[in-house]
Write a protein that holds these residues in place. Structure first.
Motif, PDB file in Angstrom:
ATOM      1  N   VAL A 512     151.446  23.317  14.087  1.00 60.15           N
ATOM      2  CA  VAL A 512     152.628  22.661  14.117  1.00 60.15           C
ATOM      3  C   VAL A 512     152.420  20.994  14.635  1.00 60.15           C
ATOM      4  CG1 VAL A 512     155.236  22.451  15.064  1.00 60.15           C
ATOM      5  CG2 VAL A 512     153.910  24.436  14.950  1.00 60.15           C
ATOM      6  N   ALA A 513     153.047  19.728  13.472  1.00 59.63           N
ATOM      7  CA  ALA A 513     152.791  18.951  14.102  1.00 59.63           C
ATOM      8  C   ALA A 513     153.556  18.045  14.881  1.00 59.63           C
ATOM      9  CB  ALA A 513     152.879  18.028  12.345  1.00 59.63           C
ATOM     10  N   SER A 514     152.893  16.821  15.059  1.00 55.49           N
ATOM     11  CA  SER A 514     153.360  16.198  16.265  1.00 55.49           C
ATOM     12  C   SER A 514     154.202  15.153  15.643  1.00 55.49           C
ATOM     13  CB  SER A 514     152.730  15.757  16.736  1.00 55.49           C
ATOM     14  OG  SER A 514     152.065  13.883  16.525  1.00 55.49           O
ATOM     15  N   ARG A 515     155.153  14.550  16.503  1.00 54.49           N
ATOM     16  CA  ARG A 515     156.689  13.850  16.067  1.00 54.49           C
ATOM     17  C   ARG A 515     155.806  12.615  16.394  1.00 54.49           C
ATOM     18  NH1 ARG A 515     161.442  13.540  18.766  1.00 54.49           N
ATOM     19  NH2 ARG A 515     161.519  11.677  18.823  1.00 54.49           N
ATOM     20  N   ASP A 516     154.197  12.284  16.442  1.00 47.89           N
ATOM     21  CA  ASP A 516     153.636  11.006  16.744  1.00 47.89           C
ATOM     22  C   ASP A 516     153.552  10.125  14.979  1.00 47.89           C
ATOM     23  OD1 ASP A 516     153.163  11.262  18.956  1.00 47.89           O
ATOM     24  OD2 ASP A 516     151.389  11.964  18.355  1.00 47.89           O
ATOM     25  N   LEU A 517     154.401   9.028  14.646  1.00 45.34           N
ATOM     26  CA  LEU A 517     154.163   8.343  13.890  1.00 45.34           C
ATOM     27  C   LEU A 517     153.010   7.711  14.085  1.00 45.34           C
ATOM     28  CD1 LEU A 517     157.220   6.520  13.896  1.00 45.34           C
ATOM     29  CD2 LEU A 517     156.989   8.517  12.861  1.00 45.34           C
ATOM     30  N   ILE A 518     152.596   7.714  14.759  1.00 47.29           N
ATOM     31  CA  ILE A 518     150.856   6.644  14.334  1.00 47.29           C
ATOM     32  C   ILE A 518     149.899   8.175  14.853  1.00 47.29           C
ATOM     33  CG2 ILE A 518     149.571   4.864  15.439  1.00 47.29           C
ATOM     34  CD1 ILE A 518     152.378   3.187  15.094  1.00 47.29           C
ATOM     35  N   LYS A 519     148.956   8.236  14.071  1.00 47.22           N
ATOM     36  CA  LYS A 519     147.786   9.075  14.993  1.00 47.22           C
ATOM     37  C   LYS A 519     146.760   7.587  15.405  1.00 47.22           C
ATOM     38  CE  LYS A 519     144.080  12.021  13.841  1.00 47.22           C
ATOM     39  NZ  LYS A 519     143.239  12.602  12.633  1.00 47.22           N
ATOM     40  N   PRO A 520     146.053   7.634  16.776  1.00 46.68           N
ATOM     41  CA  PRO A 520     145.421   6.863  17.181  1.00 46.68           C
ATOM     42  C   PRO A 520     143.315   6.835  16.356  1.00 46.68           C
ATOM     43  CG  PRO A 520     146.061   8.168  19.021  1.00 46.68           C
ATOM     44  CD  PRO A 520     146.334   8.687  17.742  1.00 46.68           C
ATOM     45  N   GLY A 521     143.602   5.750  16.109  1.00 48.54           N
ATOM     46  CA  GLY A 521     142.697   5.512  15.646  1.00 48.54           C
ATOM     47  C   GLY A 521     141.234   5.312  16.336  1.00 48.54           C
ATOM     48  N   LYS A 522     139.760   4.955  15.238  1.00 44.42           N
ATOM     49  CA  LYS A 522     138.261   5.008  16.047  1.00 44.42           C
ATOM     50  C   LYS A 522     137.796   4.322  15.035  1.00 44.42           C
ATOM     51  CE  LYS A 522     137.644   8.353  11.693  1.00 44.42           C
ATOM     52  NZ  LYS A 522     137.215   9.535  11.506  1.00 44.42           N
ATOM     53  N   VAL A 523     136.990   4.190  16.418  1.00 41.83           N
ATOM     54  CA  VAL A 523     136.076   2.864  16.312  1.00 41.83           C
ATOM     55  C   VAL A 523     134.151   4.556  15.949  1.00 41.83           C
ATOM     56  CG1 VAL A 523     134.026   1.722  16.535  1.00 41.83           C
ATOM     57  CG2 VAL A 523     136.769   1.081  17.032  1.00 41.83           C
ATOM     58  N   ILE A 524     133.845   3.772  14.332  1.00 44.34           N
ATOM     59  CA  ILE A 524     132.614   4.278  14.045  1.00 44.34           C
ATOM     60  C   ILE A 524     131.273   3.350  14.372  1.00 44.34           C
ATOM     61  CG2 ILE A 524     131.205   5.251  12.196  1.00 44.34           C
ATOM     62  CD1 ILE A 524     134.167   5.882  11.119  1.00 44.34           C
ATOM     63  N   ASN A 525     130.189   3.710  14.832  1.00 45.66           N
ATOM     64  CA  ASN A 525     129.449   3.206  15.810  1.00 45.66           C
ATOM     65  C   ASN A 525     129.775   1.577  16.268  1.00 45.66           C
ATOM     66  OD1 ASN A 525     126.718   1.824  16.156  1.00 45.66           O
ATOM     67  ND2 ASN A 525     126.738   0.969  13.465  1.00 45.66           N
ATOM     68  N   LYS A 526     130.676   2.493  17.298  1.00 45.43           N
ATOM     69  CA  LYS A 526     130.941   0.984  18.318  1.00 45.43           C
ATOM     70  C   LYS A 526     129.578   0.007  18.766  1.00 45.43           C
ATOM     71  CE  LYS A 526     132.963   0.489  22.663  1.00 45.43           C
ATOM     72  NZ  LYS A 526     131.682  -0.245  23.342  1.00 45.43           N
TER      73      LYS A 526
END
Length: 883
Positions: A512-526
C-alpha cells in the motif's frame, strides 16, 4: 423585535424556563442554567459583535472543559499564521464515552471490501448517525461561526425531548472556524472602520474591504477551491479529520450577496454524474425539511437556481464521493453589523446568525430522524462502488512514473490523502500488454472509494447533454450561460502524467502506497571527484535548485541536452555543481537530495561527448535571483497568493511582495525578476506613465519581467510585448455604423437577427475553465526539461496573437486539437488553435516572458511548475545580471 435583541434576550434570560429567543424560534425549550451562555463566556450577547477566532475557540474550550461527558474537542492542525484548527463533537454521554468505538465502527462500515455484510448490518442497527457542520471557510462570511456557538450552546443546554433525541441518534461535529486567519483579518479591519454607529450604507468603508479582503487564508487561497489539491493546512487537515470520522452528512455554511435571502439544497443543474440517485433523493429530503423549518418562522429561501453540484473541489461536494451527503447553505450577508438592501430593508448580522442556527438545527433533525437509512445508504454506496469497479473496462489506472517520478509520487500521496487506496509494485510486471518497472503505482477502482477514484482520475466527467444544449440555446439568445466553475479537473492531466487503464488487476507483489508527497532522493556516486549532476525536468530537481542556491552553492544549468562520457544522457536544463566551485558540497549533498527528492549523480570526469560542456557558454551559471511580485490593488489576490505559495511553500524560495505605488518609483536594481500576476482593473492606471517607464528601463537594463494571465494585456498595451489581444472571430462583420439614419435592412431569419445584434467588436465568449492541450517548442532554454506536449487550464476570454519572429518566440502554443477535457465553445476552440500560451521577447539586456493564462491556477497545475521555474531561474541566468 430584531433578532439581535431577541438573541441577546435568550442569553440574558437563559435562567428562565422559556427564553424569549426560544419562543420566537418555535423551540419550546428550557435551558440548563449552569451552561455558560455566549454572553457569560464572551462578555457580549450572541449576534451583537463579530467574534474573533480566539473568542470562538475560547467558548468551545470552555464547553469542552465544563462538559467533557457531552463535548469533545479535537485539534487537526494549525493555520499558516499559527491559529488552531479544530472541531468539537457533541452528543449524549454514552456516545461521547464510546467515541473511539464509534470511529472504529465507521471505519468498518467504510471498508465494504473487507467488512462482512452481517457485521455491517449490526453496525447500521447500533451506530449513531453523524453530521459535520463546517462554518466560516471564507473569513469574511461572518455569521456562520457565531451560529456555530449558538448551535453548540443549544445542544448542550437544551433540556427538551427533541434535542435529547437528536443527540441519542446522532454525533454532531462542529468545525466553527475553517479559516481563522481570514476571519481575523476581517474582524480587525472591520472594527478599524466603525464609528459612533454602524453604517448600513453599502458604499461605506465598513462594507468595502481593502485588498485582499478576509475571504481567503494567509496565502490568499479561496479554501473552498482547495479540496482537490489539498495544499492548504485548513483543508488538508479537515480532510484527514473527515476520513477519520466519516460523517454521513456534511454542510458547508456560507454567505452571499446581501440582496438575496437564504439558499439550501437541492442544488442547481448540472449534477456530477457520479452523484447517485439515492444521494440526490436524500439531498432533496434534507432541503424539504429545511424549508419546513423556514416556513414556520416566515424566512424566505430558495433552492435549485444557483450553486450547482458538478465541480467536486468544494467542501460541499468532496464528501459526496465517499458516500456521504454534502451540501452548501448560503445566507444573505450583512458583511458587518447592518446592511441596507436594495429594497430598503435593514439586514443585520444577527439575522444571519439566526438563520444559520435554524438551518443547522433543521439539518441535525433530518440526520437524527434518518439515522438508520443514512447508515444503510452509506454502506450501499461503498459496496456498490466495488461492484462498478469490477465491471469497468477501465478498472485499473497504472502509472509507471518513468516520465516524471516526482509527479507520480506526488499524485500517489495525494490520492492516498483523499482516502483512495494506491498500490506500489515491489517487482516489475506486465499487464494488458505493457511492461511496468518495480516502483510503479496502480489504483484499482474496485474499492469502496470508487467514486472518488473516478472523479479524481477520469479524463472527462461529462455534463448532462440537456444542460449543455440549454447553454447553447441561451448563448444563441444573447443570454449568459449557467456554468458556475471549471468543467475539467483530471489530476493526471493537470500533473501532465502519462497513465494507462486496464480491465485487469496486476499480478505482482505490491504494498500500500504511503501518503508521502515527496520520496527522499538519492546520491549516486557520492564520492565523485569532479561534479554532481541533477537531471532537470521535475519538481524534485526544482526543489534541489532552490535549496542549492539558498545554501550559497554555485550552480550551472545546461541550455541543451548533453551526453556524459559515461554514456548517460541528461536533458536540457540539467544542473551541474562542480566540486572545484563547491568544495564543501560533498558533506551535505546527501541531505539536500533526501529533503528535495532529487536524484543526484556524481561524476569523476567533466568530459562531455555530445552537447555543451560544463564550461560552455551554453551552460549558464544560475545566480540566486531576488524576486519581486506585484501585490495589492489591482492584482488578483488569488493569483498572487497561488503564485507566492508555489514558489515559497512548494519550492522554498522567498518572494518580496511590492505594491504598485512603490514599484512605480522604486530602485529595482536589487531585483532580477519581477512577477506581475493577473489583475482586476487596469495596471496602467495603478502604475501611471512613470511606473511603466520605470519597469521598462529596468527590463532594458537586464531585468526579467514575467506576466501571468491577463497582466499580459498590460505588457502589450505598454509596448513591452509585441503581441495583440484578439477580438472574437467574425466571418461576416455586422457593420452597424454610427449613423442615425441608415439604409433599410431586410432580416430574413431569427438567426440573422441574432447575428446582427451581436456587437461589431466583441471579445471572445468567456470560458469558465477547461483543460487544453499545448505544444512546446523544444529548442529554447525556456522549455528545458519540459515535455513536448502539456495540459493547462484555460479560463476567461483573452486570446493573443503570436509574436512575429523578429520580436521573439512563441515557446508554448495551443495545439490544433485544443480541448483535453471539459466543455469549450466551438468558436473559442477554433480561435485558440496555435495561439500563444507562453511568449518570450528579449529587450536589450533583459526580457519579457508572458503566460497568457495562470500557470499557478489554484496551485494544482503541477505539470507546469518546471516551465515557471525555467522562466524565473533560466530567465535570470540569461539576462545580463542586475546586481
Amino acid at each position: 423585535m430584531r433578532f439581535k435583541q431577541l438573541l441577546a434576550a435568550s442569553c440574558v434570560l437563559a435562567t428562565l424556563q422559556l427564553p424569549a429567543q426560544a419562543q420566537s424560534l418555535g423551540l419550546d425549550v428550557a435551558y440548563d442554567t449552569t451552561v455558560p451562555t455566549l454572553e457569560q463566556a464572551l462578555g457580549y450577547p450572541a449576534g451583537s459583535r463579530i467574534s474573533s477566532p480566539d473568542a470562538i475557540e475560547g467558548y468551545f474550550k470552555q464547553l469542552a472543559e465544563s462538559y467533557p461527558d457531552r463535548v469533545k474537542l479535537e485539534y487537526y492542525g494549525k493555520s499558516w499564521e499559527g491559529r488552531n484548527l479544530y472541531y468539537v463533537v457533541i452528543s449524549n454521554p454514552t456516545h461521547i464515552a464510546n467515541f473511539a468505538e464509534y470511529q472504529q465502527g465507521m471505519k468498518q462500515l467504510s471498508a465494504a471490501d473487507s467488512t462482512k455484510a452481517s457485521t455491517a448490518q449490526n453496525l447500521i442497527k447500533t451506530l449513531p448517525a453523524s453530521v459535520w457542520l463546517s462554518y466560516g471557510v471564507h473569513g469574511n462570511e461572518i455569521s456562520s461561526p457565531e451560529a456555530a456557538m449558538l448551535t453548540a450552546y443549544h445542544l448542550v443546554a437544551a433540556t427538551d425531548d427533541a434535542t435529547k433525541s437528536y443527540l441519542n441518534n446522532a454525533m454532531v461535529f462542529i468545525d466553527p472556524v475553517q479559516n481563522p486567519d481570514g476571519r481575523s483579518r476581517f474582524v480587525s479591519r472591520y472594527y478599524m472602520t466603525t464609528g459612533l454607529e454602524h453604517s448600513a450604507d453599502r458604499n461605506s468603508a465598513e462594507h468595502n474591504e481593502p485588498w485582499p479582503s478576509g475571504r481567503s487564508n494567509h496565502y490568499l487561497f479561496d479554501l473552498n477551491r482547495d479540496w482537490l489539491a489539498l495544499t492548504q493546512p485548513e483543508i488538508s487537515g479537515q480532510v484527514d479529520a473527515l476520513l477519520e470520522n466519516m460523517p454521513l452528512v456534511f454542510v458547508d455554511l456560507h454567505e452571499m450577496g446581501g440582496d438575496t435571502s437564504y439558499y439550501f439544497t437541492p442544488e442547481a443543474d448540472p449534477y456530477n454524474p457520479l452523484i447517485t440517485p439515492k444521494q440526490r433523493e436524500t439531498l432533496w429530503a434534507i432541503g424539504e425539511n429545511n424549508g419546513r423549518w423556514f416556513d414556520q418562522r416566515g424566512y424566505d429561501y430558495f433552492t435549485r437556481e444557483i450553486f450547482d453540484a458538478f465541480y467536486p473541489g468544494y467542501g460541499a461536494s468532496w464528501p459526496l464521493y465517499h458516500g456521504s451527503i454534502s451540501m452548501t447553505y448560503e445566507m444573505a450577508s450583512a458583511r458587518g453589523h447592518v446592511f441596507r438592501t436594495k429594497d430598503g430593508e435593514i439586514l443585520t448580522y444577527g439575522d444571519g446568525v439566526q438563520r444559520h442556527f435554524v438551518a443547522s438545527m433543521a439539518t441535525i433533525e433530518s440526520v437524527a430522524q434518518q439515522r438508520q437509512q443514512l447508515l444503510q445508504n452509506f454502506w450501499n454506496y461503498r459496496e456498490q462502488g466495488i461492484e462498478l469497479g469490477k465491471e469497468s473496462k477501465k478498472r485499473v489506472y497504472l502509472f509507471s512514473g518513468q516520465n516524471d517520478a516526482a509527479g507520480t509520487q506526488r499524485l500517489s500521496g495525494l490520492l492516498t490523502r483523499h482516502g483512495v487506496e494506491v498500490q506500489q509494485a515491489t517487482e516489475a510486471f506486465n499487464v494488458c500488454g505493457v511492461d511496468y518497472p518495480a516502483g510503479s503505482f496502480w489504483v484499482d477502482s474496485a474499492q469502496p472509494a470508487h467514486y472518488m477514484v473516478r472523479t479524481l482520475l477520469d479524463q472527462e466527467i461529462a455534463m448532462d447533454d440537456d444542460f449543455l444544449a440549454e447553454q447553447e440555446r441561451r448563448r444563441a439568445n444573447n443570454l449568459p450561460d449557467e456554468i458556475y466553475d471549471v468543467t475539467a479537473w483530471s489530476l493526471p492531466l493537470m500533473f501532465n502524467l502519462e497513465y494507462q487503464t486496464c480491465n485487469r488487476v496486476p499480478r505482482a507483489d505490491s504494498m500500500v502506497a504511503s501518503r508521502d508527497l515527496i520520496k527522499p532522493g538519492k546520491v549516486i556516486n557520492k564520492d565523485a571527484q569532479v561534479a554532481y549532476i541533477v537531471p532537470w525536468g521535475d519538481m524534485n530537481a526544482g526543489r534541489f535548485l532552490t535549496a542549492a542556491l539558498r545554501a550559497g552553492n554555485t550552480v550551472k544549468r545546461a541550455d541543451m541536452a548533453f551526453t556524459h562520457k559515461s554514456g548517460q544522457r541528461y536533458p536540457a536544463g540539467s544542473l551541474v555543481l562542480t566540486l572545484a566551485e563547491n568544495p564543501e558540497l560533498a558533506s551535505n549533498i546527501e541531505q539536500m537530495a533526501a529533503t528535495t527528492g532529487a536524484t543526484v549523480i556524481g561524476v569523476d570526469s567533466s568530459w562531455i561527448t555530445d552537447g555543451p560542456s560544463f564550461g560552455s557558454n551554453n551552460t549558464k551559471r544560475v545566480h540566486a535571483p531576488n524576486i519581486a511580485m506585484l501585490w495589492d490593488e489591482p492584482v488578483s489576490s488569488l493569483n498572487a497568493g497561488h503564485t507566492r505559495f508555489v514558489l515559497e511553500q512548494q519550492f522554498g524560495y522567498p518572494v518580496t511582495a511590492m505594491r504598485a505605488k512603490q514599484l512605480s518609483a522604486a530602485d529595482l536594481s536589487h531585483y532580477q525578476v519581477l512577477i506581475v500576476p493577473s489583475v482586476y482593473g487596469k495596471l496602467d492606471a495603478a502604475f501611471g506613465e512613470q511606473g511603466t517607464e520605470n519597469i521598462t528601463k529596468w527590463v532594458e537594463r537586464g531585468g526579467v519581467l514575467i506576466t501571468l494571465g491577463n497582466a499580459t494585456q498590460w505588457a502589450v498595451e505598454g509596448d513591452l510585448l509585441s503581441s495583440a489581444l484578439e477580438r472574437v472571430i467574425s466571418e461576416d462583420p455586422q457593420g452597424h455604423g454610427t449613423e442615425k439614419r441608415v439604409d433599410g435592412l431586410v432580416i430574413e431569419s431569427k438567426e440573422q437577427l441574432m447575428h446582427y445584434i451581436t456587437p461589431d467588436a466583441a471579445d471572445p465568449y468567456w470560458t469558465s475553465g477547461v483543460l487544453t492541450n499545448l505544444d512546446v517548442d523544444q529548442e529554447h532554454w525556456l522549455s528545458a526539461g519540459v515535455k513536448p506536449n502539456l495540459v493547462s487550464i484555460t479560463v476567461g476570454n483573452q486570446i493573443y496573437r503570436p509574436l512575429s519572429i523578429e520580436h521573439g518566440r512563441n515557446i508554448v502554443s495551443y495545439s490544433e486539437d485544443v480541448l483535453a477535457s471539459g466543455y469549450l465553445w466551438a468558436e473559442n476552440k477554433k480561435q485558440l488553435q496555435y495561439k500563444p500560451y507562453l511568449m518570450w521577447q528579449p529587450r536589450q539586456k533583459g526580457m519579457v516572458i508572458s503566460f497568457t493564462q495562470e500557470p499557478t491556477y489554484r496551485a494544482y497545475l503541477d505539470g507546469l511548475n518546471v516551465l515557471l521555474l525555467n522562466a524565473i531561474f533560466g530567465g535570470a541566468a540569461h539576462a545580463t545580471p542586475l546586481r
